[in-house]
Scaffold this active site. Structure first.
Site, short mmCIF file in Angstrom:
data_model
loop_
_atom_site.label_atom_id
_atom_site.label_comp_id
_atom_site.label_asym_id
_atom_site.label_seq_id
_atom_site.Cartn_x
_atom_site.Cartn_y
_atom_site.Cartn_z
N LYS A 1 0.84 -1.20 0.00
CA LYS A 1 0.00 0.00 0.00
C LYS A 1 0.87 1.25 0.00
O LYS A 1 0.66 2.17 -0.79
CB LYS A 1 -0.90 0.00 1.25
CG LYS A 1 -1.58 1.32 1.52
CD LYS A 1 -2.47 1.28 2.74
CE LYS A 1 -1.83 1.66 4.03
NZ LYS A 1 -1.51 3.06 4.23
N ASN A 2 1.85 1.29 0.90
CA ASN A 2 2.62 2.52 1.07
C ASN A 2 3.61 2.77 -0.06
O ASN A 2 4.21 3.85 -0.13
CB ASN A 2 3.37 2.51 2.41
CG ASN A 2 2.41 2.74 3.58
OD1 ASN A 2 1.23 3.02 3.37
ND2 ASN A 2 2.92 2.60 4.79
N ARG B 1 -8.64 -0.56 4.64
CA ARG B 1 -7.77 0.46 4.05
C ARG B 1 -6.41 -0.13 3.71
O ARG B 1 -5.73 0.37 2.81
CB ARG B 1 -7.56 1.62 5.04
CG ARG B 1 -8.76 2.53 5.20
CD ARG B 1 -8.41 3.70 6.10
NE ARG B 1 -7.10 4.23 5.73
CZ ARG B 1 -6.20 4.72 6.58
NH1 ARG B 1 -6.46 4.78 7.85
NH2 ARG B 1 -5.04 5.18 6.16
N ASP C 1 4.59 0.66 12.16
CA ASP C 1 3.43 -0.05 11.60
C ASP C 1 3.35 -1.52 12.03
O ASP C 1 2.39 -2.22 11.70
CB ASP C 1 3.44 0.04 10.06
CG ASP C 1 3.02 1.41 9.57
OD1 ASP C 1 2.55 2.23 10.38
OD2 ASP C 1 3.17 1.67 8.36
N ARG D 1 0.40 14.55 13.42
CA ARG D 1 0.83 14.35 12.04
C ARG D 1 0.80 15.63 11.21
O ARG D 1 0.05 15.71 10.23
CB ARG D 1 0.02 13.24 11.39
CG ARG D 1 0.07 11.96 12.19
CD ARG D 1 -0.65 10.84 11.51
NE ARG D 1 0.22 10.08 10.64
CZ ARG D 1 -0.17 9.00 10.00
NH1 ARG D 1 -1.39 8.57 10.09
NH2 ARG D 1 0.67 8.34 9.23
N CYS E 1 -5.40 8.04 9.90
CA CYS E 1 -5.50 7.40 11.21
C CYS E 1 -5.35 8.44 12.31
O CYS E 1 -4.54 9.37 12.20
CB CYS E 1 -4.39 6.38 11.37
SG CYS E 1 -4.66 4.86 10.47
C1 UD1 Z 1 4.20 6.92 6.56
C2 UD1 Z 1 3.40 5.68 6.31
C3 UD1 Z 1 2.82 5.15 7.61
C4 UD1 Z 1 3.92 4.97 8.66
C5 UD1 Z 1 4.77 6.23 8.79
C6 UD1 Z 1 5.99 6.05 9.67
C7 UD1 Z 1 2.60 6.02 4.06
C8 UD1 Z 1 1.44 6.31 3.17
N1 UD1 Z 1 2.34 5.98 5.37
O1 UD1 Z 1 3.31 7.89 7.07
O2 UD1 Z 1 2.18 3.91 7.36
O3 UD1 Z 1 3.34 4.68 9.92
O4 UD1 Z 1 5.24 6.65 7.49
O5 UD1 Z 1 6.77 5.00 9.21
O6 UD1 Z 1 3.69 5.80 3.60
N2 UD1 Z 1 5.97 14.78 10.86
C9 UD1 Z 1 6.09 16.12 11.14
N3 UD1 Z 1 6.03 17.01 10.10
C10 UD1 Z 1 5.86 16.62 8.80
C11 UD1 Z 1 5.75 15.24 8.54
C12 UD1 Z 1 5.81 14.35 9.59
O7 UD1 Z 1 6.25 16.53 12.29
O8 UD1 Z 1 5.81 17.48 7.91
C13 UD1 Z 1 6.03 13.80 11.97
C14 UD1 Z 1 4.74 12.98 12.13
O9 UD1 Z 1 3.81 13.67 12.92
C15 UD1 Z 1 5.26 11.73 12.79
C16 UD1 Z 1 6.67 11.55 12.16
O10 UD1 Z 1 7.00 12.82 11.63
O11 UD1 Z 1 5.39 11.92 14.17
C17 UD1 Z 1 6.74 10.54 11.04
O12 UD1 Z 1 5.72 10.80 10.11
P1 UD1 Z 1 5.83 10.44 8.57
O13 UD1 Z 1 7.06 9.63 8.29
O14 UD1 Z 1 5.64 11.68 7.77
O15 UD1 Z 1 4.56 9.53 8.38
P2 UD1 Z 1 3.71 9.42 7.07
O16 UD1 Z 1 4.60 9.70 5.91
O17 UD1 Z 1 2.45 10.16 7.22
#
Ligand code: UD1
Length: 417
Positions: free
Chosen positions: A22-23, A397, A305, A122, A117
């Site tokens: 998925k990711n 999902r 995850d 986030r 989620c």
């Molecule tokens: C992706 C994955 C998700 C996984 C996560 C961490 C996808 C579609 N989803 O989510 O399944 O659980 O990586 O491995 O690939 N953060 C900030 N600012 C930002 C972006 C992120 O502070 O601009 C923080 C988030 O709140 C979180 C951490 O960084 O605490 C990691 O988030 P991130 O790696 O961005 O997660 P996703 O990419 O949303």
């Protein structure tokens, strides 16, 4: 609302195939926005998040052939609607992945701030900071990110925090920017390498994906390509934990053992015997599992995850374990539900202390997010008696045909209204 009904106690035995990730599929589908030509994506899993993403791309003007099969062809010859509306993105945070490609190709994007989620705040500040460094003007108004840029330019961007979709968004945007972009403190997840492979097949010039420094030389345009999505390492890990917890013996086909080092180490520590080949993994569990400490961190460390699934395993393991969640601030919601099944878990801040008990009790529980749902399924499989899991739309999902695959492995599980 649909629910899953599980009669616990059957060890998982047999053989199944793992679906595309998925990711990895979600960003790869968004890459279609970067070219006028056709991108054909193979091994696309049948999941709600994929359907949502395809609808989103379609309403932007992308023509999609066979959207309900595992091979999807996308043609974004003309982009007509540069908006990702709230109604479409509220259930799926990954919708933010259209921001970089839209801006790079069309010079404008209006993206609703994402939902997804409920596992933490986030924010998307790193995506925005990076695009601003590449010359975009960005305003946030009425819950939407409004971004414009006549042509993005290369920049050196140092992420304050390791972000997976942030790295993917900026990597996609940089492919069509003028000059060189260097992403430092980039995420190293295998899904980023998969996306880079797809983008390079489309004519991009990306080096270093899979390390924490990624260099992208912008090119004037990208062309069509064909790409096969990598196997889902989280689906793989989930079935391996389920087999370990139920003292099962399973073969997983069409997967890749090299994507799961940290998870396999923990399963071995718990007592599972694992062997593997190029695209298969065999796991056999003969004894009661031993509890294992877990600390989540960005790849290649232990994935957030997979945290919830190991929580369920620890519930019925020998000994006491500590699981520490360092990525998301609200990702222990499954604890309350597991406690309804008699689990012995104490939460202190971002850590859960789990004392193993001989047996969980089947109960009526509620899925709270995608991977929490998977943990409840595993708990249901090992529990005594019947477990009913409500709100399984979270599960749909991210897990393709989960009850079909579990049934093929001998589980007693059915879906009901
Ligand atoms: C992706 C994955 C998700 C996984 C996560 C961490 C996808 C579609 N989803 O989510 O399944 O659980 O990586 O491995 O690939 N953060 C900030 N600012 C930002 C972006 C992120 O502070 O601009 C923080 C988030 O709140 C979180 C951490 O960084 O605490 C990691 O988030 P991130 O790696 O961005 O997660 P996703 O990419 O949303």
């Amino acid at each position: 609302m649909q629910k899953l009904i599980i009669e616990g106690g059957s060890p998982l035995r047999g053989e199944i195939s793992i679906s595309g990730a998925k990711n990895a599929a979600l960003p790869v589908l968004c890459a279609a926005l970067l070219t006028k030509e056709t991108l054909t994506v193979k091994n696309v899993p049948a999941l709600h998040d994929i359907t949502t993403m395809l609808s989103l791309l379609q309403q932007m003007g992308t023509t999609i052939a066979s959207p309900y099969s595992s091979e999807v062809s996308l043609s974004a010859a003309t982009l007509t609607h540069l908006v990702a509306p709230y109604e479409m993105v509220k259930t799926m945070r990954a919708a933010i992945l259209v921001l970089g490609p839209l801006l790079a190709r069309a010079g404008e994007a209006n993206i609703s701030l994402p939902g997804g989620c409920a596992i933490g705040l986030r924010p998307v500040d790193q995506h925005i900071k990076g695009l601003q460094a590449m010359g975009a003007e960005i305003q946030i108004k009425h819950g939407y990110i409004h971004a414009v840029a006549s042509r993005l330019h290369g920049a050196r961007i140092i992420f304050d925090i390791v972000t997976v979709t942030g790295t993917e968004n900026l990597m996609m945007a940089a492919t069509l920017a003028t000059g060189t972009t260097i992403l430092e403190n980039a995420a190293r997840e295998p899904e980023i390498m998969d996306l880079a492979n797809c983008l390079n097949a489309m004519g991009a010039n990306i080096q270093g994906a899979g390390t924490d420094i990624i260099t992208i030389e912008g090119v004037p345009s990208l062309h069509g390509a064909e790409h096969t999505v990598m196997p889902d390492r989280i689906e793989t890990g989930t079935f391996l934990v389920a087999a370990t917890a139920t003292k099962g013996d399973i073969y997983l086909r069409e997967t890749d053992v090299h994507l799961l080092d940290a998870v396999l180490d923990k399963l071995t520590e718990a007592g599972a015997a694992i062997d593997s080949g190029k695209d298969w993994i065999h796991l056999s569990m003969q004894k009661k599992p031993k509890s294992v400490n877990i600390r989540t961190a960005p790849y290649p460390a232990f994935p957030t995850d997979m945290q919830a699934q190991f929580m369920s395993l620890n519930c019925i393991a020998d000994g006491t374990a500590i699981i520490t969640e360092t990525i998301f601030e609200n990702r222990l919601m499954h604890v309350q539900e597991l406690k309804r099944m008699n689990a012995n878990i104490e939460v202190e801040g971002n850590a859960a202390i789990i004392s193993g008990i001989p047996q969980l009790d089947g109960a009526h529980v509620m899925a709270t997010d995608l991977r929490a749902s998977a943990s409840l399924v595993i708990a249901g499989l090992v529990a005594q008696g019947e477990t009913i899991i409500d709100r399984i739309y979270h599960l749909d999902r991210g897990y393709e045909n989960i009850e079909g695959k579990l049934t093929a492995l001998g589980a007693q599980i059915k879906r009901a209204q």
